[in-house]
Design a protein around this motif. Sequence first.
Motif, PDB file in Angstrom:
ATOM      1  N   ALA A   1      -4.147  12.071   8.808  1.00  0.00           N
ATOM      2  CA  ALA A   1      -3.204  12.312   7.717  1.00  0.00           C
ATOM      3  C   ALA A   1      -2.007  11.373   7.798  1.00  0.00           C
ATOM      4  O   ALA A   1      -1.538  10.845   6.778  1.00  0.00           O
ATOM      5  N   ARG A   2      -1.518  11.148   9.020  1.00  0.00           N
ATOM      6  CA  ARG A   2      -0.363  10.261   9.197  1.00  0.00           C
ATOM      7  C   ARG A   2      -0.674   8.852   8.691  1.00  0.00           C
ATOM      8  O   ARG A   2       0.096   8.238   7.957  1.00  0.00           O
ATOM      9  N   GLY A   3      -1.822   8.323   9.092  1.00  0.00           N
ATOM     10  CA  GLY A   3      -2.186   6.984   8.653  1.00  0.00           C
ATOM     11  C   GLY A   3      -2.429   6.895   7.166  1.00  0.00           C
ATOM     12  O   GLY A   3      -2.076   5.908   6.511  1.00  0.00           O
ATOM     13  N   ALA A   4      -3.020   7.945   6.594  1.00  0.00           N
ATOM     14  CA  ALA A   4      -3.345   7.933   5.171  1.00  0.00           C
ATOM     15  C   ALA A   4      -2.088   7.905   4.306  1.00  0.00           C
ATOM     16  O   ALA A   4      -1.998   7.138   3.333  1.00  0.00           O
ATOM     17  N   ILE A   5      -1.099   8.726   4.630  1.00  0.00           N
ATOM     18  CA  ILE A   5       0.106   8.772   3.796  1.00  0.00           C
ATOM     19  C   ILE A   5       0.920   7.493   3.961  1.00  0.00           C
ATOM     20  O   ILE A   5       1.588   7.030   3.032  1.00  0.00           O
ATOM     21  N   THR A   6       0.857   6.891   5.144  1.00  0.00           N
ATOM     22  CA  THR A   6       1.516   5.600   5.353  1.00  0.00           C
ATOM     23  C   THR A   6       0.943   4.551   4.403  1.00  0.00           C
ATOM     24  O   THR A   6       1.674   3.831   3.711  1.00  0.00           O
ATOM     25  N   TRP A   7      -0.379   4.481   4.360  1.00  0.00           N
ATOM     26  CA  TRP A   7      -1.030   3.493   3.512  1.00  0.00           C
ATOM     27  C   TRP A   7      -0.800   3.815   2.037  1.00  0.00           C
ATOM     28  O   TRP A   7      -0.510   2.923   1.231  1.00  0.00           O
ATOM     29  N   GLY A   8      -0.881   5.086   1.670  1.00  0.00           N
ATOM     30  CA  GLY A   8      -0.672   5.465   0.277  1.00  0.00           C
ATOM     31  C   GLY A   8       0.717   5.112  -0.220  1.00  0.00           C
ATOM     32  O   GLY A   8       0.891   4.581  -1.325  1.00  0.00           O
ATOM     33  N   ALA A   9       1.734   5.398   0.611  1.00  0.00           N
ATOM     34  CA  ALA A   9       3.099   5.071   0.227  1.00  0.00           C
ATOM     35  C   ALA A   9       3.295   3.568   0.097  1.00  0.00           C
ATOM     36  O   ALA A   9       4.017   3.089  -0.786  1.00  0.00           O
ATOM     37  N   ALA A  10       2.624   2.811   0.966  1.00  0.00           N
ATOM     38  CA  ALA A  10       2.768   1.356   0.945  1.00  0.00           C
ATOM     39  C   ALA A  10       2.160   0.725  -0.304  1.00  0.00           C
ATOM     40  O   ALA A  10       2.504  -0.406  -0.658  1.00  0.00           O
ATOM     41  N   LEU A  11       1.264   1.420  -0.975  1.00  0.00           N
ATOM     42  CA  LEU A  11       0.653   0.877  -2.190  1.00  0.00           C
ATOM     43  C   LEU A  11       1.559   0.975  -3.420  1.00  0.00           C
ATOM     44  O   LEU A  11       1.349   0.266  -4.404  1.00  0.00           O
ATOM     45  N   LEU A  12       2.569   1.826  -3.366  1.00  0.00           N
ATOM     46  CA  LEU A  12       3.383   2.061  -4.556  1.00  0.00           C
ATOM     47  C   LEU A  12       4.094   0.813  -5.074  1.00  0.00           C
ATOM     48  O   LEU A  12       4.166   0.604  -6.290  1.00  0.00           O
TER      49      LEU A  12
END
Length: 467
Positions: free
Chosen positions: A196-207
């Motif tokens: 979950a930690r890695g996923a939200i990091t990547w998701g936020a970085a796409l914005l």
Amino acid sequence: MPRPEKKLTPDASPRDWFGHELRTWRKKRAPLTHAELGAEVQVSGSLVEKIEKGTATCSKDLAERLDQALEADGLFTRAWGMVFGQTEKPRPETESARSGKGEASVQVHEGRILGRGSTKPLSGSSAPVDRRAFLATSGLAAIAPLDLVRLVTPTAALEIPAQIRPREIGQLKSLADLIHRQDNEHGGGGAVRELARGAITWGAALLPVPCPEPLRPELLASVARLGIVVGASQFDAYAHDDARVSFRLAAECAEEAGEWHLRAKTYSFMARQEIWVGDPDTGLTHAEKGLVRSDRLTATERAMLHSARARAFGKMQDVSNTLRAVGEADAAFEQSDPSQDPQWMAYYDYAQHHGDTAHALFDLAVHADQDPGQAARRLEIAVKGHGDAFARSRAISGTKLASLVMAKGDDPRHAVVLGHRALNDVGKLTSCRAADDLRELSRFASRYRKLSEAGDLRERIAATVQA
């Protein structure tokens, strides 16, 4: 004309002294109102007022935030141990605490369960002050995109595309589905937390990545959904500050995308988290926010939010409003049409609805001396209806049912049988929430010290949940 504040008596008790100091420092700085200080430290103004009056407990994390907000040079943190340290429930509610204390877990049968969640920010996690800075912002536009990434992790090497394509959106959706499944089957700790930690990091970085305008709403909605499932997993692992950031990110993305269904789901989880950590007033506010423009929501979503309202009122021991909210949830759920719901609302089925409303009625039965029969029947429906895909929900409802029978029933041996059944599920999870419910069951079982079966149950609970 403002109501005069209650005169405080600092000599009456350590709590009263602590409350008097809090009022003194609050007025010394600015002065701040209860609501203004509450907003700075992420609690309701009413909770600040109750702590001042000595009628509510202050958590250690809140004491640390008060020190920062009021520039009190550590006064409240130092005083916390003497005033509240021996009475506060051993539930880690935030990520910031004394260093060097990691997650405690114990091998039990086929699985592991987290006793106490880690209270130290793990490597790659942002400092609490950064998370609070994000929570204080009014929207995505108020913070630079790179800062948003650093709030989730300051050092991660991310593989970011030059432009958003349907492929990235598909990956976000797949990640959300995977985390949702893993979290419900295994709990939010261990490998699920790292995923979950890695996923939200990547998701936020796409914005901030360039995105074709037609794809922008879908990107925002996909990040919002990811923020919801990650926040739910972090909540279950007692990474509460991280969960609040994930939920806030989800809410802002849902708002910008005009996605009312995701917005409602986000506020439902925000409500449940605050209710769980002991702030039902804020939880009720979140649930009410989720119901804004309820005409745009499905009947299932309205049932979900009314259930959250019921749980808030139940924690407040407000009998009439709890029963009214349960009735509104039931009425909405009767109109539920799965074909009208988003795919990710499929979890809110007959079992989930009865489990959610049962939690509200449980609090009335145990703490407000109401008839336990309705809560017990709903918990039984939840336990029978949840399959292995929702093992955590089945375990929590099963534990609550055992606690209810142990606390309010006349057959403690039956409660013991129910407790062992729930333990069969809980022993396979990494869920701090499930662990806390087991501790509650153990406290109820301790009333039957002459019953050997109750002692055996307590020993098994102690072995399963070891702090």
